[in-house]
Design a protein around this motif. Structure first.
Motif, short mmCIF file in Angstrom:
data_model
loop_
_atom_site.label_atom_id
_atom_site.label_comp_id
_atom_site.label_asym_id
_atom_site.label_seq_id
_atom_site.Cartn_x
_atom_site.Cartn_y
_atom_site.Cartn_z
N MET A 140 -13.64 19.05 26.63
CA MET A 140 -14.29 17.73 26.68
C MET A 140 -14.45 17.28 28.12
N PRO A 141 -15.21 18.02 28.92
CA PRO A 141 -15.31 17.71 30.35
C PRO A 141 -15.89 16.34 30.65
N ALA A 142 -16.74 15.81 29.76
CA ALA A 142 -17.36 14.51 30.02
C ALA A 142 -16.53 13.35 29.51
N ALA A 143 -15.38 13.63 28.93
CA ALA A 143 -14.57 12.57 28.31
C ALA A 143 -13.93 11.67 29.36
N LYS A 144 -13.75 10.41 28.97
CA LYS A 144 -13.00 9.45 29.77
C LYS A 144 -11.72 9.13 29.02
N PRO A 145 -10.55 9.37 29.61
CA PRO A 145 -9.30 9.01 28.93
C PRO A 145 -9.23 7.52 28.64
N SER A 146 -8.39 7.16 27.69
CA SER A 146 -8.28 5.75 27.31
C SER A 146 -7.88 4.87 28.49
N ALA A 147 -7.08 5.40 29.41
CA ALA A 147 -6.67 4.59 30.56
C ALA A 147 -7.87 4.21 31.41
N LEU A 148 -8.83 5.13 31.59
CA LEU A 148 -10.03 4.81 32.34
C LEU A 148 -10.90 3.81 31.57
N VAL A 198 -1.36 3.02 39.41
CA VAL A 198 -2.13 2.43 38.32
C VAL A 198 -1.65 1.01 38.02
N ARG A 199 -0.34 0.82 37.97
CA ARG A 199 0.18 -0.50 37.63
C ARG A 199 -0.11 -1.51 38.74
N THR A 200 -0.15 -1.06 39.97
CA THR A 200 -0.51 -1.97 41.07
C THR A 200 -1.95 -2.43 40.92
N ARG A 201 -2.81 -1.49 40.56
CA ARG A 201 -4.21 -1.86 40.33
C ARG A 201 -4.35 -2.81 39.16
N GLU A 202 -3.60 -2.54 38.09
CA GLU A 202 -3.71 -3.36 36.88
C GLU A 202 -3.17 -4.77 37.08
N VAL A 237 0.84 -1.20 0.00
CA VAL A 237 0.00 0.00 0.00
C VAL A 237 0.88 1.25 0.00
N ASP A 238 0.24 2.39 -0.16
CA ASP A 238 0.96 3.66 -0.10
C ASP A 238 1.24 4.08 1.33
N LEU A 239 0.29 3.79 2.22
CA LEU A 239 0.38 4.25 3.60
C LEU A 239 -0.14 3.18 4.55
N VAL A 240 0.67 2.86 5.54
CA VAL A 240 0.22 2.01 6.65
C VAL A 240 0.01 2.91 7.86
N VAL A 241 -1.19 2.85 8.43
CA VAL A 241 -1.48 3.57 9.67
C VAL A 241 -1.41 2.56 10.80
N LEU A 242 -0.39 2.68 11.63
CA LEU A 242 -0.19 1.74 12.74
C LEU A 242 -0.90 2.31 13.96
N ALA A 243 -2.10 1.78 14.23
CA ALA A 243 -2.96 2.35 15.27
C ALA A 243 -3.17 1.39 16.43
N VAL A 244 -2.25 0.46 16.61
CA VAL A 244 -2.35 -0.48 17.73
C VAL A 244 -1.96 0.21 19.04
N LYS A 245 -2.22 -0.45 20.15
CA LYS A 245 -1.79 0.06 21.44
C LYS A 245 -0.26 0.05 21.52
N GLU A 268 -12.14 0.16 32.89
CA GLU A 268 -13.55 -0.24 32.92
C GLU A 268 -13.77 -1.56 32.19
N ALA A 269 -12.91 -1.81 31.19
CA ALA A 269 -13.00 -3.07 30.44
C ALA A 269 -12.12 -4.16 31.01
N GLY A 270 -11.43 -3.87 32.13
CA GLY A 270 -10.57 -4.86 32.74
C GLY A 270 -9.27 -5.09 31.99
N ARG A 271 -8.85 -4.08 31.22
CA ARG A 271 -7.61 -4.18 30.45
C ARG A 271 -6.51 -3.34 31.08
N ARG A 272 -5.27 -3.75 30.87
CA ARG A 272 -4.14 -2.92 31.27
C ARG A 272 -4.01 -1.75 30.31
N SER A 273 -3.68 -0.60 30.83
CA SER A 273 -3.65 0.63 30.05
C SER A 273 -2.25 0.91 29.50
N GLU A 274 -2.13 2.04 28.82
CA GLU A 274 -0.84 2.50 28.29
C GLU A 274 -0.15 3.46 29.26
#
Length: 314
Positions: free
Chosen positions: A260-268, A307-311, A73-81, A272-278
């Motif tokens: 964006m006062p109502a926003a939840k950062p990706s870490a939150l 955060v890491r202790t919780r995760e 392809v012309d462009l790869v967008v690497l959008a993984v964690k 909420e999904a039980g995943r380790r964050s970045e």
């Protein structure tokens, strides 16, 4: 004259990757997506990628695969964690031609360096997504509730490389065609830090408390901690001679949060999904970068440790 459509692969079709893919396809680019979530891939291949948001609903027709197809392809967008960039970059060979540009878009600091070690600097661009909020609402469906700006720069803007400025501008033009506020910039490192100052103010505090950005900003206990984290990051950037244009870090993060006062950062959202964050590349980046100039960053180090202790229980 409009720019010619590009062949684009979005690798990592989570919430943000899905927004990117749907809008780029809507602009007429030939888009394929790669993701490990089988139900998501099957739904996209069968029904298209459904995008909803403030500017209406649409369904984009994109091709979807569980692994990169043999299709340069012309462009790869690497959008993984961030935790997955090394393995994802190592698997990109089927998508790469001689002139393929790889655009890496992750939170925090350090991902571009990891990708450059795998693919080299010459084809690498770095992207920053600011003021976005998105979530997958089901297989093949994504919703976005905010979309501010995207900025792109050559990896040589960070550590010396070789992607020509014309290639970076071509990327920005492709994204502008998709309705994004997108631009090529000369000093992508400074923009990374300007975003990081905001991210450290909200990522760990929100993840630890469950509060939204606006709630943290004005909270009697977490507000001062949030501001201290941002100030510590700002002081670190200045000590590293990063060319940030941020006269006051507290004003900077409050202006960001007010949008964006109502926003939840990706870490939150991860918690909420039980995943380790970045968190290791967001708040955790500040003590690592501070150590390079003989400094410490106790606020961000403490937040990262909590955060890491919780995760560890996830």
């Amino acid at each position: 004259m409009a720019a010619a459509p590009l062949r684009i692969a979005v690798v990592g079709c989570g919430a943000m990757g899905s927004v990117y893919a749907a809008r780029l396809a809507g602009a007429g680019h030939d888009v394929l997506v790669v993701d490990a979530w089988a139900d998501h891939v099957q739904a996209i291949a069968r029904d298209g990628l459904a995008l909803s948001g403030p500017d209406g609903d649409r369904t984009a027709q994109v091709r979807a695969f569980p692994a990169p197809p043999a299709e340069p392809v012309d462009l790869v967008v690497l959008a993984v964690k961030a935790a997955d960039v090394v393995s994802a970059a190592a698997g990109l060979a089927p998508l790469l031609g001689d002139d393929t540009v790889v655009l890496t878009i992750q939170n925090g600091l350090g991902s571009a360096e990891e990708v450059a070690r795998v693919l080299g600097a010459g084809r690498l661009a770095v992207g920053i997504a600011s003021g976005f909020g998105a979530s997958l609402t089901g297989p093949g469906r994504v919703h976005h509730n905010a979309m501010k700006a995207l900025r792109f720069g050559a990896y040589d803007g960070i550590s010396g490389g070789g992607l020509p400025a014309d290639d970076v501008e071509r990327i920005a033009a492709a994204w502008r065609a998709g309705g994004f506020d997108a631009a090529a910039v000369g000093d992508i490192a400074a923009m990374q830090w300007e975003k990081l100052i905001c991210n450290v103010a909200y990522s760990a505090p929100c993840a630890l408390t469950g509060l939204t950005v606006g709630e943290v900003m004005d909270h009697p206990e977490m507000g001062p901690i949030s501001r201290a984290a941002a100030t510590e990051a700002w002081e670190t950037a200045r000590a590293l001679d990063i060319g940030i244009v941020v006269p006051d870090p507290v004003v900077h993060v409050r202006d960001f949060g007010a949008q964006m006062p109502a926003a939840k950062p990706s870490a939150l959202l991860d918690h909420e999904a039980g995943r380790r964050s970045e968190i290791a590349v967001i708040n955790g980046a500040i003590p690592r970068e501070s150590a390079k100039v003989g400094r410490t960053a106790p606020v961000n180090a403490t937040l990262t440790g909590l955060v890491r202790t919780r995760e560890a229980t996830f």
